[in-house]
Motif scaffolding. Structure first.
Motif, mmCIF file in Angstrom:
data_model
loop_
_atom_site.group_PDB
_atom_site.id
_atom_site.type_symbol
_atom_site.label_atom_id
_atom_site.label_comp_id
_atom_site.label_asym_id
_atom_site.label_seq_id
_atom_site.Cartn_x
_atom_site.Cartn_y
_atom_site.Cartn_z
ATOM 1 N N ASP A 14 -21.150 59.669 -30.745
ATOM 2 C CA ASP A 14 -19.758 59.217 -30.679
ATOM 3 C C ASP A 14 -18.846 60.429 -30.493
ATOM 4 O OD1 ASP A 14 -20.516 56.574 -31.173
ATOM 5 O OD2 ASP A 14 -20.411 56.860 -33.347
ATOM 6 N N ARG A 65 -26.642 58.528 -36.491
ATOM 7 C CA ARG A 65 -25.609 58.695 -35.485
ATOM 8 C C ARG A 65 -25.148 60.147 -35.514
ATOM 9 N NH1 ARG A 65 -24.733 54.392 -32.967
ATOM 10 N NH2 ARG A 65 -23.281 55.431 -31.564
ATOM 11 N N SER A 103 -17.225 55.074 -36.830
ATOM 12 C CA SER A 103 -18.588 55.548 -36.624
ATOM 13 C C SER A 103 -19.426 55.400 -37.895
ATOM 14 C CB SER A 103 -18.572 57.008 -36.162
ATOM 15 O OG SER A 103 -19.860 57.429 -35.787
#
Length: 362
Positions: A166, A142, A354
């Protein structure tokens, strides 16, 4: 217990916004009964007070001030420590991360300056940074970033799917808290930032020189390191009586400047977020800043916007705010209201979300 290794090799106390980000986020990280944080520190950080970090600090033996050692540490050292410490996840919060890692990595990318404006990065460093950032981003499970503008750059330049990115905005209140009260000086302009070319401080000095000497404000510029490249510009423009150049200041000293200054001027040519305007607004200090989409994202309608390519535009922006007490009071109230929409607690909570998302996707 899940162990998250936080890559703090970059943290030396002299890196500005990214260090503020890490200190504020991890200083406010919500406790979680099943997550343990371990900070992999530079030698400089390990020698300081790290009580803000919510876990164990490990001295990596790597100097964050030694550019080559830092790069090698990011590329190869972080992944070795992650295996050695039996980490389940690595968070690299400062643009760079391992070349490869058996342990999943969450990477925070604050901006893509070397991609958007390589001319602002000295020497061959832009090419090296581009390669390191691209490699780290493609291997990250991520990617965190701090603004919609930076997210769009990450998708465009790094080909990272938007679903893996994110957006977690920053905040402006520091450890000392917002200081909005107290008397302000009528003629002190504050500028905060390092001396990289995109901060555009030479043009700010040219703008100051355009203001009439009899009404010219005093300018305080913080964030220098070593021999200040702005010194010869000040001398060339004959601004010595009006300009004070400072190095890095601790949060308390910087808070005092925010609290007493008439305004903050932020003439930057590029940002991933733009922390100084938000810091200023959270302290009730009016802001004059560059007319960039990302700064509208941060400051909304609370700032006065100027063309960062025009010294005359910057001078007009400063002069207009100086000329009107009513304008300053209106901007101060609007800035406080805008800054209240941001919170380091929210940033920390969304960062943890996250990290948990990455852990669930392993």
């Amino acid at each position: 217990m899940t162990r998250v290794l936080v890559d703090l090799l970059f943290f030396t106390g002299k890196k500005g916004g990214m260090e503020s980000y890490v200190r504020e986020v991890y200083g406010r990280m919500p406790s979680h009964p099943e997550i343990e944080f371990v900070g992999l520190a530079s030698t400089e950080l390990a020698a300081t007070d790290t009580s803000w970090f919510p876990g164990t600090i490990v001295d990596s033996g790597v100097s964050g001030e030694n550019r080559a050692a830092w790069a090698l540490g990011e590329l190869f050292g972080v992944s070795r420590f992650a295996r050695r410490l039996d980490a389940d996840l690595v968070h690299c919060p400062a643009n760079l991360g391992p070349a490869r890692s058996r342990v999943p990595v969450v990477l925070t990318i604050h901006d893509l300056l070397p991609f958007r404006h390589p001319e602002y990065v000295p020497g061959p460093y832009a090419r090296v940074l581009r390669a390191m950032i691209r490699r780290a981003a493609r291997r990250a499970c991520r990617v965190l970033t701090v603004s919609r503008a930076s997210r769009d750059d990450i998708v465009r330049y790094l080909s990272v799917p938007a679903a893996r990115v994110d957006v977690v905005p920053l905040s402006g209140t520091g450890r000392a808290g917002a200081v909005a009260g107290g008397p302000r000086l009528d003629d002190q302009v504050l500028a905060v930032g390092n001396r990289m070319p995109h901060k555009n401080f030479p043009l700010l000095l040219e703008a100051l020189a355009l203001l009439p000497a009899e009404s010219r404000p005093r300018l305080v510029v913080t964030g220098g390191h070593g021999a200040d490249p702005l010194t010869p510009v000040v001398e060339r423009l004959g601004l010595g009586p009006w300009v004070s150049l400072h190095g890095w200041l601790d949060p308390t000293e910087l808070d005092a400047l925010y609290a007493e200054s008439t305004m903050v001027v932020f003439p930057t040519l590029f940002e991933g977020f733009g922390l100084p305007p938000l810091e200023a607004m959270s302290r009730g200090c009016p802001v004059v800043c560059s007319d960039l989409p990302v700064l509208h994202e941060v400051a909304g309608d609370a700032a006065a916007y100027v063309d960062p390519h025009s010294a005359a535009s910057v001078a007009r922006g400063i002069g207009d705010v100086l000329a009107s007490t009513e304008t300053r009071e209106r901007m101060s109230l609007a800035g406080l209201a805008r800054a209240a929409e941001f919170s380091w607690e929210r940033t920390a909570r969304q960062t943890l979300d996250s990290l948990q998302r990455a852990l669930a996707e392993r």
